[in-house]
Design a protein around this motif. Structure first.
Motif, PDB file in Angstrom:
ATOM      1  N   PHE A 211       5.630  -5.669   9.190  1.00 58.97           N
ATOM      2  CA  PHE A 211       5.501  -4.695   8.111  1.00 58.97           C
ATOM      3  C   PHE A 211       6.730  -3.799   8.003  1.00 58.97           C
ATOM      4  O   PHE A 211       7.479  -3.605   8.958  1.00 58.97           O
ATOM      5  CB  PHE A 211       4.243  -3.843   8.285  1.00 58.97           C
ATOM      6  CG  PHE A 211       4.301  -2.882   9.451  1.00 58.97           C
ATOM      7  CD1 PHE A 211       4.752  -1.575   9.273  1.00 58.97           C
ATOM      8  CD2 PHE A 211       3.917  -3.274  10.713  1.00 58.97           C
ATOM      9  CE1 PHE A 211       4.810  -0.690  10.327  1.00 58.97           C
ATOM     10  CE2 PHE A 211       3.963  -2.399  11.782  1.00 58.97           C
ATOM     11  CZ  PHE A 211       4.416  -1.100  11.597  1.00 58.97           C
ATOM     12  N   PHE A 212       6.900  -3.264   6.788  1.00 63.49           N
ATOM     13  CA  PHE A 212       7.931  -2.273   6.480  1.00 63.49           C
ATOM     14  C   PHE A 212       7.201  -1.008   6.060  1.00 63.49           C
ATOM     15  O   PHE A 212       6.452  -1.010   5.077  1.00 63.49           O
ATOM     16  CB  PHE A 212       8.820  -2.785   5.345  1.00 63.49           C
ATOM     17  CG  PHE A 212       9.909  -1.834   4.923  1.00 63.49           C
ATOM     18  CD1 PHE A 212      11.181  -1.941   5.454  1.00 63.49           C
ATOM     19  CD2 PHE A 212       9.671  -0.843   3.985  1.00 63.49           C
ATOM     20  CE1 PHE A 212      12.196  -1.085   5.051  1.00 63.49           C
ATOM     21  CE2 PHE A 212      10.672   0.014   3.583  1.00 63.49           C
ATOM     22  CZ  PHE A 212      11.942  -0.098   4.117  1.00 63.49           C
ATOM     23  N   HIS A 213       7.384   0.074   6.811  1.00 59.77           N
ATOM     24  CA  HIS A 213       6.699   1.338   6.530  1.00 59.77           C
ATOM     25  C   HIS A 213       7.750   2.397   6.257  1.00 59.77           C
ATOM     26  O   HIS A 213       8.512   2.777   7.152  1.00 59.77           O
ATOM     27  CB  HIS A 213       5.811   1.741   7.709  1.00 59.77           C
ATOM     28  CG  HIS A 213       5.078   3.029   7.495  1.00 59.77           C
ATOM     29  ND1 HIS A 213       4.038   3.139   6.590  1.00 59.77           N
ATOM     30  CD2 HIS A 213       5.238   4.257   8.057  1.00 59.77           C
ATOM     31  CE1 HIS A 213       3.576   4.384   6.614  1.00 59.77           C
ATOM     32  NE2 HIS A 213       4.293   5.072   7.496  1.00 59.77           N
ATOM     33  N   ALA A 214       7.838   2.859   5.026  1.00 56.20           N
ATOM     34  CA  ALA A 214       8.875   3.805   4.625  1.00 56.20           C
ATOM     35  C   ALA A 214       8.264   5.161   4.316  1.00 56.20           C
ATOM     36  O   ALA A 214       7.331   5.267   3.521  1.00 56.20           O
ATOM     37  CB  ALA A 214       9.618   3.280   3.396  1.00 56.20           C
TER      38      ALA A 214
ATOM     39  N   GLU B 229      14.356  -2.468   8.955  1.00 58.02           N
ATOM     40  CA  GLU B 229      13.220  -1.663   9.378  1.00 58.02           C
ATOM     41  C   GLU B 229      11.898  -2.416   9.441  1.00 58.02           C
ATOM     42  O   GLU B 229      10.852  -1.800   9.639  1.00 58.02           O
ATOM     43  CB  GLU B 229      13.059  -0.448   8.442  1.00 58.02           C
ATOM     44  CG  GLU B 229      14.108   0.639   8.645  1.00 58.02           C
ATOM     45  CD  GLU B 229      15.422   0.327   7.960  1.00 58.02           C
ATOM     46  OE1 GLU B 229      15.430  -0.546   7.080  1.00 58.02           O
ATOM     47  OE2 GLU B 229      16.433   0.957   8.314  1.00 58.02           O
ATOM     48  N   PHE B 230      11.889  -3.726   9.229  1.00 61.96           N
ATOM     49  CA  PHE B 230      10.631  -4.455   9.393  1.00 61.96           C
ATOM     50  C   PHE B 230      10.253  -4.466  10.873  1.00 61.96           C
ATOM     51  O   PHE B 230      11.102  -4.618  11.754  1.00 61.96           O
ATOM     52  CB  PHE B 230      10.755  -5.881   8.863  1.00 61.96           C
ATOM     53  CG  PHE B 230      10.457  -5.994   7.399  1.00 61.96           C
ATOM     54  CD1 PHE B 230       9.164  -6.238   6.955  1.00 61.96           C
ATOM     55  CD2 PHE B 230      11.461  -5.853   6.457  1.00 61.96           C
ATOM     56  CE1 PHE B 230       8.878  -6.339   5.602  1.00 61.96           C
ATOM     57  CE2 PHE B 230      11.191  -5.948   5.107  1.00 61.96           C
ATOM     58  CZ  PHE B 230       9.891  -6.188   4.673  1.00 61.96           C
TER      59      PHE B 230
ATOM     60  N   SER C 151       0.838  -1.193   0.000  1.00 62.34           N
ATOM     61  CA  SER C 151       0.000   0.000   0.000  1.00 62.34           C
ATOM     62  C   SER C 151       0.874   1.244   0.000  1.00 62.34           C
ATOM     63  O   SER C 151       2.077   1.180   0.311  1.00 62.34           O
ATOM     64  CB  SER C 151      -0.931   0.010   1.215  1.00 62.34           C
ATOM     65  OG  SER C 151      -0.199   0.018   2.419  1.00 62.34           O
ATOM     66  N   TYR C 152       0.281   2.382  -0.355  1.00 63.39           N
ATOM     67  CA  TYR C 152       1.043   3.628  -0.381  1.00 63.39           C
ATOM     68  C   TYR C 152       0.109   4.805  -0.124  1.00 63.39           C
ATOM     69  O   TYR C 152      -1.108   4.714  -0.307  1.00 63.39           O
ATOM     70  CB  TYR C 152       1.776   3.797  -1.720  1.00 63.39           C
ATOM     71  CG  TYR C 152       0.894   3.795  -2.946  1.00 63.39           C
ATOM     72  CD1 TYR C 152       0.523   4.979  -3.580  1.00 63.39           C
ATOM     73  CD2 TYR C 152       0.425   2.596  -3.491  1.00 63.39           C
ATOM     74  CE1 TYR C 152      -0.273   4.982  -4.702  1.00 63.39           C
ATOM     75  CE2 TYR C 152      -0.374   2.583  -4.614  1.00 63.39           C
ATOM     76  CZ  TYR C 152      -0.727   3.781  -5.218  1.00 63.39           C
ATOM     77  OH  TYR C 152      -1.536   3.774  -6.326  1.00 63.39           O
ATOM     78  N   ASP C 153       0.687   5.916   0.325  1.00 62.44           N
ATOM     79  CA  ASP C 153      -0.059   7.129   0.632  1.00 62.44           C
ATOM     80  C   ASP C 153       0.390   8.247  -0.301  1.00 62.44           C
ATOM     81  O   ASP C 153       1.586   8.371  -0.614  1.00 62.44           O
ATOM     82  CB  ASP C 153       0.168   7.553   2.089  1.00 62.44           C
ATOM     83  CG  ASP C 153      -0.347   6.523   3.073  1.00 62.44           C
ATOM     84  OD1 ASP C 153      -1.445   5.997   2.846  1.00 62.44           O
ATOM     85  OD2 ASP C 153       0.363   6.247   4.056  1.00 62.44           O
ATOM     86  N   LEU C 154      -0.582   9.060  -0.703  1.00 61.06           N
ATOM     87  CA  LEU C 154      -0.302  10.183  -1.599  1.00 61.06           C
ATOM     88  C   LEU C 154      -0.755  11.498  -0.980  1.00 61.06           C
ATOM     89  O   LEU C 154      -1.793  11.560  -0.310  1.00 61.06           O
ATOM     90  CB  LEU C 154      -1.025  10.003  -2.935  1.00 61.06           C
ATOM     91  CG  LEU C 154      -0.625   8.822  -3.824  1.00 61.06           C
ATOM     92  CD1 LEU C 154      -1.518   8.763  -5.046  1.00 61.06           C
ATOM     93  CD2 LEU C 154       0.835   8.913  -4.222  1.00 61.06           C
ATOM     94  N   PHE C 155       0.027  12.547  -1.225  1.00 59.94           N
ATOM     95  CA  PHE C 155      -0.373  13.902  -0.869  1.00 59.94           C
ATOM     96  C   PHE C 155      -0.026  14.806  -2.041  1.00 59.94           C
ATOM     97  O   PHE C 155       1.145  14.944  -2.397  1.00 59.94           O
ATOM     98  CB  PHE C 155       0.342  14.383   0.398  1.00 59.94           C
ATOM     99  CG  PHE C 155      -0.082  15.760   0.836  1.00 59.94           C
ATOM    100  CD1 PHE C 155      -1.217  15.933   1.603  1.00 59.94           C
ATOM    101  CD2 PHE C 155       0.647  16.877   0.454  1.00 59.94           C
ATOM    102  CE1 PHE C 155      -1.628  17.201   2.001  1.00 59.94           C
ATOM    103  CE2 PHE C 155       0.254  18.151   0.835  1.00 59.94           C
ATOM    104  CZ  PHE C 155      -0.893  18.314   1.612  1.00 59.94           C
TER     105      PHE C 155
ATOM    106  N   LEU D  63       5.238   4.290   1.846  1.00 56.54           N
ATOM    107  CA  LEU D  63       5.156   3.023   1.125  1.00 56.54           C
ATOM    108  C   LEU D  63       5.234   1.910   2.163  1.00 56.54           C
ATOM    109  O   LEU D  63       6.131   1.899   2.999  1.00 56.54           O
ATOM    110  CB  LEU D  63       6.325   2.920   0.148  1.00 56.54           C
ATOM    111  CG  LEU D  63       6.368   1.749  -0.835  1.00 56.54           C
ATOM    112  CD1 LEU D  63       5.158   1.767  -1.742  1.00 56.54           C
ATOM    113  CD2 LEU D  63       7.655   1.834  -1.661  1.00 56.54           C
ATOM    114  N   THR D  64       4.251   0.994   2.140  1.00 55.81           N
ATOM    115  CA  THR D  64       4.160  -0.019   3.190  1.00 55.81           C
ATOM    116  C   THR D  64       4.012  -1.404   2.583  1.00 55.81           C
ATOM    117  O   THR D  64       3.171  -1.622   1.713  1.00 55.81           O
ATOM    118  CB  THR D  64       2.953   0.243   4.119  1.00 55.81           C
ATOM    119  OG1 THR D  64       3.032   1.577   4.625  1.00 55.81           O
ATOM    120  CG2 THR D  64       2.941  -0.740   5.280  1.00 55.81           C
ATOM    121  N   LEU D  65       4.844  -2.328   3.043  1.00 57.86           N
ATOM    122  CA  LEU D  65       4.719  -3.742   2.684  1.00 57.86           C
ATOM    123  C   LEU D  65       4.406  -4.507   3.961  1.00 57.86           C
ATOM    124  O   LEU D  65       5.183  -4.486   4.913  1.00 57.86           O
ATOM    125  CB  LEU D  65       6.023  -4.258   2.065  1.00 57.86           C
ATOM    126  CG  LEU D  65       6.059  -5.742   1.708  1.00 57.86           C
ATOM    127  CD1 LEU D  65       5.004  -6.085   0.664  1.00 57.86           C
ATOM    128  CD2 LEU D  65       7.450  -6.151   1.218  1.00 57.86           C
TER     129      LEU D  65
END
Length: 241
Positions: free
Chosen positions: A113-116, A100-101, A60-64, A71-73
């Protein structure tokens, strides 16, 4: 096809006309499940003492304002006990070559999860997925940077480096022209188990340092010399009769 992102990234922008919000990409999640997770699970089950797991992933990913801000796996596993989750997190960090997991114990469905949010961390994940032919260019692209260039495909091609000619076979492993020395594997080598051909007498130092995963080598008894620091991410050698 492999692309190199890390050295060229400034910002990521959406390629789908989306501007704001949180999005999950089903197609890319399916691609990760199909192309990546089998390798990840095989390595984990080989190393873990807490039982085999089956893993399912979601990207998944977030946009602004059209820019990618996160970006998240996310991985879920069956029977997610605390120890199994922690073991799987450690495997993910090794497999993706990051640290970073994170384990989420509090969610209704515990996960790893990996949240970047940092551009460099996003680049690391994108580069790791591209290695396994999961390309995120279908949802995002680099802004204000030159396009990443695909690497050339090389099958049974003769190359010359530092006046020492060698051949690279279809498995992306280089041998001396006489076939007696295994020199190195390229970074797009993706075999979990590799059979070194009969007649090979030497495996050079650091031959599989470019390999991003645990690999099992089956070598013939003709091998007389094995160099130091052979594996980049662990390995096992068996001698066949």
């Amino acid at each position: 096809m492999e692309t190199t992102w890390i050295n060229h990234m400034k910002k990521l922008v959406s390629t789908q006309g989306l501007l704001f919000g949180h999005y999950e990409d089903t197609a890319l999640s399916d691609a990760i499940n199909e192309r990546v997770n089998d390798k990840l699970v095989i390595i984990h089950n080989h190393m873990s003492r807490n039982g085999d797991v089956h893993a399912n992933s979601k990207l998944s990913y977030d946009l602004f304002d059209g820019y990618v801000t996160a970006l998240t796996l996310t991985y879920t596993i069956d029977n997610p006990t605390r120890q199994r989750l922690e073991d799987f997190r450690d495997t993910c960090n090794m497999f993706y070559e990051v640290q970073e997991f994170i384990v989420d114990y509090d969610n209704h469905t515990p996960s790893v999860f990996f949240h970047a949010t940092d551009i460099y961390d996003m680049a690391m994940l994108i580069h790791a997925l591209a290695f396994y032919t999961v390309c995120l260019e279908s949802i995002m692209q680099i802004e204000n940077a030159r396009e990443p260039q695909p690497l050339e495909e090389m099958d049974d091609e003769s190359l010359e480096e530092e006046d020492e000619p060698f051949n690279i076979n279809a498995d992306r492993v280089a041998y001396s022209l006489d076939g007696k020395t295994l020199k190195f594997c390229r970074f797009n080598f993706n075999k979990l188990r590799y059979r070194v051909p009969d007649g090979v007498e030497e495996i050079e130092e650091g031959a599989f340092l470019a390999c991003r995963h645990f690999v099992e080598l089956s070598i013939p008894r003709s091998v007389r010399v094995i160099g130091d620091y052979l594996f980049g991410n662990g390995g096992l050698i068996t001698i066949r009769d």
